[in-house]
Motif scaffolding. Structure first.
Motif, PDB file in Angstrom:
ATOM      1  N   ILE A 201    -110.088  -3.622  32.480  1.00 16.79           N
ATOM      2  CA  ILE A 201    -110.685  -2.343  32.853  1.00 16.79           C
ATOM      3  C   ILE A 201    -110.067  -1.828  34.151  1.00 16.79           C
ATOM      4  O   ILE A 201    -109.761  -0.630  34.283  1.00 16.79           O
ATOM      5  N   ILE A 202    -109.855  -2.719  35.110  1.00 13.46           N
ATOM      6  CA  ILE A 202    -109.208  -2.308  36.360  1.00 13.46           C
ATOM      7  C   ILE A 202    -107.809  -1.773  36.074  1.00 13.46           C
ATOM      8  O   ILE A 202    -107.407  -0.722  36.591  1.00 13.46           O
ATOM      9  N   ILE A 265    -109.784   4.151  41.970  1.00 12.25           N
ATOM     10  CA  ILE A 265    -109.567   3.127  40.949  1.00 12.25           C
ATOM     11  C   ILE A 265    -110.758   2.185  40.914  1.00 12.25           C
ATOM     12  O   ILE A 265    -111.306   1.874  39.850  1.00 12.25           O
ATOM     13  N   GLY A 266    -111.176   1.726  42.098  1.00 19.28           N
ATOM     14  CA  GLY A 266    -112.313   0.809  42.182  1.00 19.28           C
ATOM     15  C   GLY A 266    -113.610   1.437  41.711  1.00 19.28           C
ATOM     16  O   GLY A 266    -114.413   0.797  41.023  1.00 19.28           O
ATOM     17  N   ARG A 267    -113.833   2.693  42.074  1.00 21.99           N
ATOM     18  CA  ARG A 267    -115.070   3.373  41.683  1.00 21.99           C
ATOM     19  C   ARG A 267    -115.185   3.473  40.163  1.00 21.99           C
ATOM     20  O   ARG A 267    -116.213   3.136  39.575  1.00 21.99           O
ATOM     21  N   ARG A 270    -115.552  -0.022  38.549  1.00 20.09           N
ATOM     22  CA  ARG A 270    -116.881  -0.597  38.787  1.00 20.09           C
ATOM     23  C   ARG A 270    -117.916  -0.024  37.829  1.00 20.09           C
ATOM     24  O   ARG A 270    -118.728  -0.758  37.256  1.00 20.09           O
ATOM     25  N   ILE A 271    -117.868   1.285  37.601  1.00 24.13           N
ATOM     26  CA  ILE A 271    -118.820   1.925  36.690  1.00 24.13           C
ATOM     27  C   ILE A 271    -118.690   1.348  35.281  1.00 24.13           C
ATOM     28  O   ILE A 271    -119.685   1.003  34.632  1.00 24.13           O
ATOM     29  N   ASP A 272    -117.446   1.219  34.803  1.00 26.06           N
ATOM     30  CA  ASP A 272    -117.235   0.706  33.443  1.00 26.06           C
ATOM     31  C   ASP A 272    -117.632  -0.763  33.317  1.00 26.06           C
ATOM     32  O   ASP A 272    -118.184  -1.178  32.299  1.00 26.06           O
ATOM     33  N   ILE A 273    -117.326  -1.553  34.335  1.00 27.37           N
ATOM     34  CA  ILE A 273    -117.685  -2.974  34.289  1.00 27.37           C
ATOM     35  C   ILE A 273    -119.209  -3.128  34.309  1.00 27.37           C
ATOM     36  O   ILE A 273    -119.771  -3.951  33.576  1.00 27.37           O
ATOM     37  N   PHE A 282    -119.878  -5.623  42.822  1.00 21.91           N
ATOM     38  CA  PHE A 282    -119.148  -5.395  44.074  1.00 21.91           C
ATOM     39  C   PHE A 282    -117.696  -5.727  43.781  1.00 21.91           C
ATOM     40  O   PHE A 282    -117.353  -6.881  43.491  1.00 21.91           O
ATOM     41  N   LEU A 283    -116.830  -4.716  43.835  1.00 19.56           N
ATOM     42  CA  LEU A 283    -115.429  -4.866  43.443  1.00 19.56           C
ATOM     43  C   LEU A 283    -114.543  -4.763  44.676  1.00 19.56           C
ATOM     44  O   LEU A 283    -114.533  -3.738  45.361  1.00 19.56           O
ATOM     45  N   ASP A 284    -113.818  -5.831  44.954  1.00 18.11           N
ATOM     46  CA  ASP A 284    -112.978  -5.938  46.143  1.00 18.11           C
ATOM     47  C   ASP A 284    -111.516  -5.961  45.689  1.00 18.11           C
ATOM     48  O   ASP A 284    -111.039  -6.966  45.149  1.00 18.11           O
ATOM     49  N   LEU A 285    -110.808  -4.847  45.877  1.00 18.65           N
ATOM     50  CA  LEU A 285    -109.432  -4.723  45.389  1.00 18.65           C
ATOM     51  C   LEU A 285    -108.421  -4.836  46.527  1.00 18.65           C
ATOM     52  O   LEU A 285    -108.598  -4.229  47.593  1.00 18.65           O
ATOM     53  N   TRP A 286    -107.352  -5.583  46.261  1.00 23.67           N
ATOM     54  CA  TRP A 286    -106.244  -5.742  47.201  1.00 23.67           C
ATOM     55  C   TRP A 286    -104.935  -5.460  46.460  1.00 23.67           C
ATOM     56  O   TRP A 286    -104.826  -5.709  45.266  1.00 23.67           O
TER      57      TRP A 286
END
Length: 308
Positions: A201-202, A265-267, A270-273, A282-286
């Motif tokens: 999904i990400i 991208i994170g927003r 996160r909604i789909d997940i 809580f999605l922490d992207l690097w």
């Protein structure tokens, strides 16, 4: 045959076709569940993704395969190899093409060559009949085009987008598949772990929000995945993920001005997940740079694109 499963139909059914003919959309529509990510960009699917269709007297293991194309790097070679492996144990093959097809593409020539060497029954599925004017009327012409090169046990025009003829496609599968016992519980929808689905999904959001070479140069690695299902003291699902790119310029594009791109991208992810798994996330992207990762066998092996 166990009496409980007398007259039960079961089969492994890969969906094959060139990139961007709608294989992932078709599988998701058949399952009424989003197992495969979808975008308008070719080569969206990189792994074999399995989804289970269950109905009275029927279980189908659908395999969404990467689009078969001429590879340009080791990642592409691994993707095409995964698609070809999916055919090895198939009971029936769905060859997916488009209603707009008027000639045989280079990619389809490659697919036809592969399918000509298999004895597995093939159903020709003409997808996207909603995408052009007179799409339904185009179906016989498309069937005639491909029937010059392959024999099909059935042919059908469908629309993954509108659901047109999907029930008829399922009925054809039930008619053509062999008898057998189901492999999975009827409540199961896929054998992919949650962390894989979250990573896909990400990557889907990266594909939708970036252009040119950037989306195809990105891999997603899930570094941490802590779910309330495994950690009852947690109220949220914590995911830490790396977006791996090949160049510093791609990293800058992914992050965006003042971090706007990576935040969006994170927003969206996160909604789909959250919708898929039913947990607050809580999605922490690097973003990490690994030069030439698509050409590195060790990197591709570590990421799971090549068998260990």
């Amino acid at each position: 045959m166990i009496d409980e499963f007398k007259d039960f139909k079961f089969g492994i059914v890969p969906l094959v076709g060139r990139p961007n003919v709608g294989k992932s959309s078709l599988m998701n529509a058949l399952l009424s569940f989003k197992v495969s990510i979808v975008s308008q960009k070719p080569q969206t699917t990189r792994n074999q993704v399995r989804g289970f269709y269950n109905a009275p007297g029927l279980q189908v293991i659908f395999t969404d395969t990467p689009g078969i194309h001429k590879p340009r790097h080791k990642l592409g070679e691994a993707i095409v190899a995964a698609a070809e492996r999916a055919l090895e144990n198939a009971d029936l093959i769905l060859y997916v093409v488009e209603a707009s097809d008027s000639n045989i593409s280079v990619e389809d020539e490659r697919i036809i060559n592969i399918l000509q060497s298999t004895s597995t029954p093939i159903i020709l599925v003409v997808n996207k009949i909603d995408g052009i004017r007179g799409g339904k009327d185009r179906v016989p012409q498309v069937i005639s085009l491909y029937s010059q090169y392959l024999s099909f046990v059935a042919t059908i025009g469908v629309s993954a987008k509108t659901g047109y003829n999907l029930e008829r496609l399922i009925a054809s599968l039930k008619e053509k598949l062999p008898e057998g016992c189901p492999w999975y519980d009827e409540e199961s929808i896929t054998d992919q772990p949650e962390r894989f689905l979250a990573g896909e999904i990400i990557r889907e959001k990266v594909l939708r929000l970036t252009q040119e070479e950037v989306p195809h140069s990105v891999a997603v690695e899930i570094e941490e995945y802590k779910s309330p299902d495994e950690y009852p003291d947690r109220k949220t699902l914590y995911i830490r993920a790396n977006l791996v790119v090949e160049r510093e310029g791609q990293k800058a594009i992914l992050i965006g001005e003042k971090g706007r791109k990576i935040k969006e991208i994170g927003r969206r992810a996160r909604i789909d997940i959250e919708n898929m798994l039913g947990h607050k996330v809580f999605l922490d992207l690097w973003v990490k740079v690994r030069p030439g990762w698509r050409q590195s066998e060790s990197e591709l092996r570590r990421m799971g694109y090549i068998g260990r």
